[in-house]
Structure formats: structure tokens, C-alpha cells
Design an enzyme around this catalytic site. Sequence first.
Site, PDB file in Angstrom:
ATOM      1  N   LEU A   1      50.582  16.966  14.418  1.00 15.14           N
ATOM      2  CA  LEU A   1      51.556  17.470  13.502  1.00 15.14           C
ATOM      3  C   LEU A   1      52.947  17.915  14.512  1.00 15.14           C
ATOM      4  O   LEU A   1      52.521  18.405  15.561  1.00 15.14           O
ATOM      5  CB  LEU A   1      51.062  18.792  12.649  1.00 15.14           C
TER       6      LEU A   1
ATOM      7  N   LEU B   1      47.442  18.500  21.232  1.00 13.75           N
ATOM      8  CA  LEU B   1      46.263  18.143  20.933  1.00 13.75           C
ATOM      9  C   LEU B   1      44.896  19.067  21.271  1.00 13.75           C
ATOM     10  O   LEU B   1      44.827  19.211  22.266  1.00 13.75           O
ATOM     11  CB  LEU B   1      46.105  16.684  21.469  1.00 13.75           C
TER      12      LEU B   1
ATOM     13  N   HIS C   1      36.986  19.816  15.605  1.00 10.55           N
ATOM     14  CA  HIS C   1      36.985  18.576  16.758  1.00 10.55           C
ATOM     15  C   HIS C   1      35.540  18.497  17.181  1.00 10.55           C
ATOM     16  O   HIS C   1      34.848  19.652  17.425  1.00 10.55           O
ATOM     17  CB  HIS C   1      37.787  19.161  17.886  1.00 10.55           C
TER      18      HIS C   1
HETATM   19  C1  GRF Z   1      34.589  14.645  12.252  1.00  8.54           C
HETATM   20  O1  GRF Z   1      33.598  14.555  13.028  1.00  8.54           O
HETATM   21  C2  GRF Z   1      35.617  15.558  13.041  1.00  8.54           C
HETATM   22  O2  GRF Z   1      35.130  16.321  13.892  1.00  8.54           O
HETATM   23  C3  GRF Z   1      36.580  14.638  13.487  1.00  8.54           C
HETATM   24  O3  GRF Z   1      36.582  13.637  12.443  1.00  8.54           O
HETATM   25  C4  GRF Z   1      35.416  13.555  11.860  1.00  8.54           C
HETATM   26  C5  GRF Z   1      35.949  13.452  10.659  1.00  8.54           C
HETATM   27  O4  GRF Z   1      35.040  12.256  10.135  1.00  8.54           O
HETATM   28  N1  GRF Z   1      38.098  15.143  13.746  1.00  8.54           N
HETATM   29  P1  GRF Z   1      35.417  11.863   8.235  1.00  8.54           P
HETATM   30  O5  GRF Z   1      36.440  11.072   8.252  1.00  8.54           O
HETATM   31  O6  GRF Z   1      35.299  13.302   7.372  1.00  8.54           O
HETATM   32  O7  GRF Z   1      34.105  11.177   7.936  1.00  8.54           O
END
Ligand code: GRF
Length: 190
Positions: free
Chosen positions: A90, A144, A109
Site C-alpha cells: 500500500l 514490506l 504474514h
Molecule cells: C496466507 O498464508 C497469508 O499468510 C499470506 O497469504 C496467504 C493467504 O492465502 N499473506 P489465501 O489467498 O487466503 O488462500
Amino acid sequence: MDSRQPIFVFISGAGKTLEAIIRGCVVAEVKHVYSSVDDAMGLTVARDAGIMRNAAFNNDKISIEQLDYMIDRVGVTPKLIVLAGYMKLLTPEFISYATKLGISIINIHPSLLPKHKGLNTHQRVLDAGDKLHGFTVHHVTDELDSGPIIHQTDFRVVEDDTVESLMVCVKMREQLFYPMIIDGILDDSK
Ligand code: GRF
């Protein structure tokens, strides 16, 4: 009286985390879904749940005008923007505009930050021989995976672990805990 509180969710992919939020949150109510990818599977998840949705034009970064459009469309300013597999940064302008409107932004994350920012976290955990792995929920800044940490859940890495087994372990926990963390943030802000 409906005590649920509006949130917007930003996605880029499969929308499994979105699905967990829609089902698991009892305080937060997903009012709008925004995708940085126009054919993301997660948009189907939103459609099936009857939630308003839109996607980036030309893979562009989300603008202040797009946020205003969503707020107008839904008729409510969310308390929280939840990033759930959202793969774009963003801009500082977007973040400070949201802050001015009283909107907090959080992200999930798949690593124990500050370790392993960015992509391929499970492989990097194996390469580094880490004994623990997990996920982090944090406030979003324009850098990030770097905002102040709200929550971490960890688990042990075992000898037989692979990228796939670590991914399953992380996602299971993310999908269980993220809805509760989101509800907790909204409860605390009342
Ligand atoms: C999750 O593992 C999150 O930690 C990461 O992206 C993944 C999301 O996957 N930032 P989805 O698109 O919700 O299946």
C-alpha cells in the site's frame, strides 16, 4: 441492535483466509472485498457470501479514490482493513488517508517476523534450520512486512517437515486465529 463492526478485506489469491474470516468472525462483518488480481478465486468466495467486491484495474495499486468508492458503495466507513493474502504494497498516501478516516490496517504474514519477510517463507525456514515457525499479525506500514506486531503463533519444526507440511501447519493456524484476532482488535477499540 447489531453490534457487528464493518471491515474491508483485501486479497490477491485463493481467498481461503477470507473464507475463514467470513465464517469465523462474530464481531467483524466483511462489507467489501477488494482484489489486486481481477480473476482471483477469492472474488468467488466473496460473491458466494453475497459480499460486495471489486478488483484492481490493470493490476494498479489501490488508490484513495477506490477506497472512497468502496465506502460510498457500502454506505459505511470500516473500522479495519484486513489484508488476507494481499500481494501488493500500500502507498504511504493510501495508509495516511485511511488513518485520517479512522481506519486501521492489519496484515497476516506466514513467518515469525522479523524473520523471513517477503515470499517463500517455508523454504527459508527449512534452509535456515529454524526450530520454530509460525505466523505474525501486524499493523501495516509502507515498508514490506514491517509494522508493529500484534500477535504471533508459533509451533515446532520437526525433522520430516517439508515446504508443504509447514504450509499446512501455518495456514491451519492462520485460519483459526486470524478471525479471533480481528474480533479482539475491534472489541478493544470500542
Ligand atoms: C496466507 O498464508 C497469508 O499468510 C499470506 O497469504 C496467504 C493467504 O492465502 N499473506 P489465501 O489467498 O487466503 O488462500
